[in-house]
Design an enzyme around this catalytic site. Structure first.
Site, short mmCIF file in Angstrom:
data_model
loop_
_atom_site.label_atom_id
_atom_site.label_comp_id
_atom_site.label_asym_id
_atom_site.label_seq_id
_atom_site.Cartn_x
_atom_site.Cartn_y
_atom_site.Cartn_z
N CYS A 106 0.37 -1.39 -0.27
CA CYS A 106 0.17 -0.37 0.04
C CYS A 106 0.75 0.54 -0.18
O CYS A 106 1.60 1.62 0.71
CB CYS A 106 -0.65 -0.05 1.22
SG CYS A 106 -1.72 1.00 1.45
N CYS A 143 -4.25 6.55 -4.26
CA CYS A 143 -3.74 5.30 -4.28
C CYS A 143 -2.59 5.36 -4.77
O CYS A 143 -2.38 5.75 -6.14
CB CYS A 143 -4.88 4.41 -5.09
SG CYS A 143 -4.13 2.88 -5.50
N1 LIG Z 1 -4.27 2.48 -1.29
C1 LIG Z 1 -3.40 1.67 -1.75
C2 LIG Z 1 -3.46 0.59 -2.48
C3 LIG Z 1 -3.72 -0.65 -1.28
C4 LIG Z 1 -3.76 -2.29 -2.96
C5 LIG Z 1 -5.86 -2.91 -2.27
N2 LIG Z 1 -6.96 -2.08 -2.44
C6 LIG Z 1 -4.84 -4.04 -3.23
O1 LIG Z 1 -6.41 -5.25 -2.68
O2 LIG Z 1 -4.43 -4.19 -4.04
C7 LIG Z 1 -2.23 2.79 -1.95
O3 LIG Z 1 -2.22 3.72 -1.27
O4 LIG Z 1 -0.94 2.21 -3.03
#
Ligand SMILES: N[C@H](CCC[C@H](N)C(=O)O)C(=O)O
Length: 271
Positions: A70, A217
């Site tokens: 993450c 993200c």
């Molecule tokens: N919010 C995260 C990604 C989470 C990924 C997650 N949602 C998955 O199932 O891969 C970021 O800042 O990179």
């Protein structure tokens, strides 16, 4: 159970120490603490752990599923660790499900962290996708009769990048979940809708696997920058503007992400 809450560009996380939750089912706990009404509310839960090789970051989506990495979360995790004296100096390596990441606290008006996010992986079986492919770039899929060009890769976690002419015209809430669970992706995918503003700026809205629409993200921003660069639409150094703010991505052999972390709260979780 003691918790701290942080956000990275509006992508928010509950951060806990494994010592306070030993014996609990962490997927169930993640669902509970992340619930916006019956819990504290967050996009994900991060659990600090130390093993004989050093620091470990465990990440859980709001739906309780785990994810290997993450990007916004590791910046917040670094902030949490600094606030709790869990490492000394300004740089530290963190073990994640996507390998060891090196983070460095940098100068800025806010708490800023530069993260070596490692290398993108394009090989189909590593993304993963249900196709034998060396890479899956600008391929056409059909969703509800609509042909959509997608590029998928592993950038800390499974990501799919879609370039659009106008983000405002995209129904992310409708398309996002359909692509997240599209049959090509055996474990689902995060979905990044991207509008290139210039060769050094891209706007990204992400529908996250296991969390839904988020304000940012980090791994998704890296995925967008990598694919944009690969397609000759973005330079190596790119500003990624997301609904929650902006971060800076450098696409070298490794990918570097620089962005803020903000501590929102701390307290006792009573459930
Ligand atoms: N919010 C995260 C990604 C989470 C990924 C997650 N949602 C998955 O199932 O891969 C970021 O800042 O990179």
């Amino acid at each position: 159970m003691r918790f701290e809450k942080y956000h990275g560009l509006g992508n928010d996380f509950i951060i806990l120490n494994i010592e306070d939750v030993r014996g609990r089912n962490l997927s169930e706990l993640g669902k509970k603490v992340c619930h916006r009404n019956f819990g504290i509310g967050a996009d994900g839960m991060i659990v600090f752990e130390r093993n004989d090789r050093g620091i470990v970051m465990n990440f859980y989506n709001a739906d309780g599923t785990t994810a290997p990495m993450c990007g916004n979360g590791i910046r917040c995790f670094t902030h949490y660790m600094k606030n709790n004296g869990l490492f000394s100096g300004d740089s530290v390596s963190i073990q994640t499900g996507a390998g060891e990441m090196r983070v460095t606290i940098t100068e800025g008006t806010e708490f800023m962290v530069r993260v070596n996010m490692g290398r993108p992986i394009f090989e189909g079986s590593a993304i993963p996708i249900r196709e034998e492919a060396q890479e899956y770039i600008e391929k056409e899929i059909e969703v509800d009769g609509e042909k959509i060009k997608v590029s998928s890769l592993f950038m800390g976690t499974t990501h799919t990048v879609i370039f659009v002419d106008d983000l405002k015209g995209v129904d992310v809430e409708k398309l996002g979940p359909k692509i997240e669970k599209y049959e090509l992706y055996p474990v689902g995918t995060n979905v990044n809708f991207c509008e290139v503003k210039s060769s050094q700026e891209v706007h990204v809205t992400t529908w996250e696997r296991g969390a839904g629409m988020t304000l940012a993200c980090g791994t998704g921003a890296c995925a967008a920058a990598v694919i944009g660069n690969k397609l000759g639409r973005l330079e190596k150094d790119t500003k990624v503007v997301v609904p929650g703010g902006e971060m800076y991505i450098e696409v070298e052999e490794d990918v570097f992400m620089t962005g803020p972390s903000v501590k929102i709260a701390e307290g006792e979780f009573l459930l």
